[in-house]
Design an enzyme around this catalytic site. Structure first.
Site, PDB file in Angstrom:
ATOM      1  N   SER A  54      27.253   2.648  -1.957  1.00  0.00           N
ATOM      2  CA  SER A  54      27.440   2.733  -3.406  1.00  0.00           C
ATOM      3  C   SER A  54      26.309   3.442  -4.137  1.00  0.00           C
ATOM      4  O   SER A  54      26.522   3.961  -5.224  1.00  0.00           O
ATOM      5  CB  SER A  54      27.669   1.341  -3.990  1.00  0.00           C
ATOM      6  OG  SER A  54      26.606   0.487  -3.668  1.00  0.00           O
ATOM      7  N   HIS A  66      34.343   2.262  -2.931  1.00  0.00           N
ATOM      8  CA  HIS A  66      34.243   3.619  -3.485  1.00  0.00           C
ATOM      9  C   HIS A  66      35.103   4.651  -2.759  1.00  0.00           C
ATOM     10  O   HIS A  66      35.094   5.820  -3.129  1.00  0.00           O
ATOM     11  CB  HIS A  66      32.785   4.070  -3.508  1.00  0.00           C
ATOM     12  CG  HIS A  66      31.935   3.185  -4.359  1.00  0.00           C
ATOM     13  ND1 HIS A  66      31.850   3.319  -5.715  1.00  0.00           N
ATOM     14  CD2 HIS A  66      31.177   2.104  -4.035  1.00  0.00           C
ATOM     15  CE1 HIS A  66      31.056   2.380  -6.199  1.00  0.00           C
ATOM     16  NE2 HIS A  66      30.643   1.630  -5.201  1.00  0.00           N
ATOM     17  N   LYS A 116      37.728   0.212  -9.748  1.00  0.00           N
ATOM     18  CA  LYS A 116      37.032   1.502  -9.716  1.00  0.00           C
ATOM     19  C   LYS A 116      38.074   2.625  -9.782  1.00  0.00           C
ATOM     20  O   LYS A 116      38.679   2.799 -10.828  1.00  0.00           O
ATOM     21  CB  LYS A 116      36.104   1.543  -8.509  1.00  0.00           C
ATOM     22  CG  LYS A 116      34.946   0.542  -8.730  1.00  0.00           C
ATOM     23  CD  LYS A 116      34.002   0.345  -7.603  1.00  0.00           C
ATOM     24  CE  LYS A 116      32.924  -0.656  -8.049  1.00  0.00           C
ATOM     25  NZ  LYS A 116      32.160  -1.236  -6.961  1.00  0.00           N
TER      26      LYS A 116
HETATM   27  C1  PLP Z   1      31.567  -2.588  -6.969  1.00  0.00           C
HETATM   28  C2  PLP Z   1      31.385  -3.023  -5.551  1.00  0.00           C
HETATM   29  C3  PLP Z   1      31.741  -4.299  -5.146  1.00  0.00           C
HETATM   30  C4  PLP Z   1      32.155  -5.366  -6.128  1.00  0.00           C
HETATM   31  O1  PLP Z   1      33.419  -5.144  -6.624  1.00  0.00           O
HETATM   32  P1  PLP Z   1      33.812  -5.784  -8.040  1.00  0.00           P
HETATM   33  O2  PLP Z   1      35.276  -5.746  -8.062  1.00  0.00           O
HETATM   34  O3  PLP Z   1      33.163  -4.927  -9.072  1.00  0.00           O
HETATM   35  O4  PLP Z   1      33.253  -7.189  -8.035  1.00  0.00           O
HETATM   36  C5  PLP Z   1      31.664  -4.607  -3.806  1.00  0.00           C
HETATM   37  N1  PLP Z   1      31.211  -3.699  -2.911  1.00  0.00           N
HETATM   38  C6  PLP Z   1      30.830  -2.473  -3.286  1.00  0.00           C
HETATM   39  C7  PLP Z   1      30.339  -1.503  -2.251  1.00  0.00           C
HETATM   40  C8  PLP Z   1      30.882  -2.090  -4.619  1.00  0.00           C
HETATM   41  O5  PLP Z   1      30.475  -0.892  -5.002  1.00  0.00           O
END
Ligand code: PLP
Length: 388
Positions: A177, A205, A239
């Site tokens: 990330s 992602h 996302k």
């Molecule tokens: C954003 C993210 C999460 C958490 O997801 P949410 O739905 O925002 O709680 C978990 N793992 C990674 C790699 C992320 O980037």
């Protein structure tokens, strides 16, 4: 009470580590309004520009008409609605797994999966640059927690070979990330098969962005082992999918185990069914709008090209996460502020989110960025080089 809190907060401030929230007054998009001012934003994970898509807004309204607003209860009491159920079946099919299970957030999905599958007699093997939620999950599970250097498969294999744990669980971001690089998924799967380990792959992602029709990192041309029974796949829906939530896809026994014992699944209210209803629309757009991924790839190529002959060094990444390595936190904050003064938002990412001395600007690109938006960013960066 706790007078040391003020001292800690001051220390944080002095180290350039204090964080602030900015209040966004507009929908998420390539341009956002903050304090009445328009900003060009490179700071969201809305990679495909779906967060404010009219079809999703329509589906949310339709979902509200059909299902009301609140789920009213947890999934195991009576909060599991038709909308949740259809979405789970659609997600399983879309990602090529026998079953899928919805969680409220990615954070909760990771906590639930790891604590349900690993305990005291087990061992967890984790990439050092994994997302914080995976690390928290490992600590909470009380399994032996072994972290290997970023992408170091030889180190991972050694630790797997040395382990006599009851169960072995390898966990990795699929797309890291804060780096934007992609894990060697095929090799991770091969190691897990060889050492009878499960692989929890966090594709927060990659889902929607990578692979055929946006089906995620397991559908990249060189992954091709999507059907390994050793994979537990997790992806988020807030996302690229533009809504909210997360899901886990895996073999039926794994999913059934999560329903029986993942505490962050059991002891919480189900998400509003209207979100699941809208996510069905989101999945259709992900699958059919190939042009969104094509535009995104063009934006990535343009950013790289425009910065090629500058002093700014992008980390090697082929994904919409394009970090500019800066080093010191103060310096990252200074540049982020200078861009902001020019009407451009790029967040400075500092420890503890990234290792010490590795502060960076995290540029995230979206389908909705236009070529002139990217040019504006790179020109502003180039002016800053001259300033400093
Ligand atoms: C954003 C993210 C999460 C958490 O997801 P949410 O739905 O925002 O709680 C978990 N793992 C990674 C790699 C992320 O980037």
């Amino acid at each position: 009470m706790f007078p040391d809190l003020a001292d800690q907060l001051r220390a944080r401030e002095q180290q350039g580590l204090r964080r602030f929230r900015q209040i966004v007054e507009s929908p998420q998009a390539s341009h956002v309004t903050i304090d009445g001012h328009d900003y060009l934003a490179f700071s969201s994970n809305d990679y495909l520009g779906l967060a404010n898509h009219p079809d999703l807004i329509h589906s949310i309204c339709e979902g509200a008409q059909h299902y009301g607003v609140g789920a009213g209860a947890s999934h195991l009491i009576n909060g599991h609605s038709t909308a949740h159920h259809i979405l789970e079946e659609t997600l399983a099919q879309f990602t090529g797994f026998p079953r899928a299970l919805l969680f409220s957030t990615g954070y909760m999905a990771n906590i639930g999966v790891v604590t349900a599958l690993a305990g005291r007699e087990d061992a967890i093997f984790a990439d050092k640059l994994n997302h914080a939620s995976l690390n928290d999950a490992a600590l909470l599970s009380r399994a032996k927690f072994i972290r290997y250097s970023h992408l170091d498969l030889a180190a991972l294999e050694q630790r797997l070979a040395d382990s006599n744990a009851r169960r072995k669980l390898v966990i990795s971001d699929a797309v890291f990330s804060m780096e934007g690089d992609i894990a060697p998924i095929k090799q991770l799967i091969a190691l897990c098969e060889k050492y009878h380990a499960l692989l929890l792959l966090d594709d927060a992602h990659g889902f929607g962005v990578l692979g055929q029709q946006g089906r995620g990192s397991l559908f990249l041309p060189d992954s091709e082992s999507v059907h390994s029974p050793n994979i537990v796949y997790m992806a988020t829906l807030g996302k690229a999918a533009g809504v909210f939530g997360a899901f886990v896809a895996a073999q039926a026994d794994v999913v059934e185990t999560l329903i029986q014992s993942a505490r962050s699944y059991i002891y919480t209210t189900a998400t509003p069914p209207l979100l699941s209803h809208a996510l069905l629309t989101s999945l259709k757009l992900i699958e059919l709008d190939e042009w969104r991924r094509e535009a995104l790839l063009q934006n990535i190529a343009q950013l790289k090209n425009d910065l090629l002959s500058s002093c700014w060094k992008l980390l090697p990444s082929s994904t919409p996460i394009q970090p500019l390595l800066i080093g010191e936190s103060h310096e990252a904050v200074r540049i982020s502020r200078a861009l902001r003064e020019r009407g451009i938002l790029v967040p400075a990412i500092r420890p503890p989110t990234v290792p010490r001395g590795k502060a960076r600007l995290r540029i995230s690109l979206s389908t909705t960025h236009q070529p002139h938006d990217i040019l504006r960013l790179t020109q502003a960066l180039n002016e800053l080089t001259l300033d400093s």
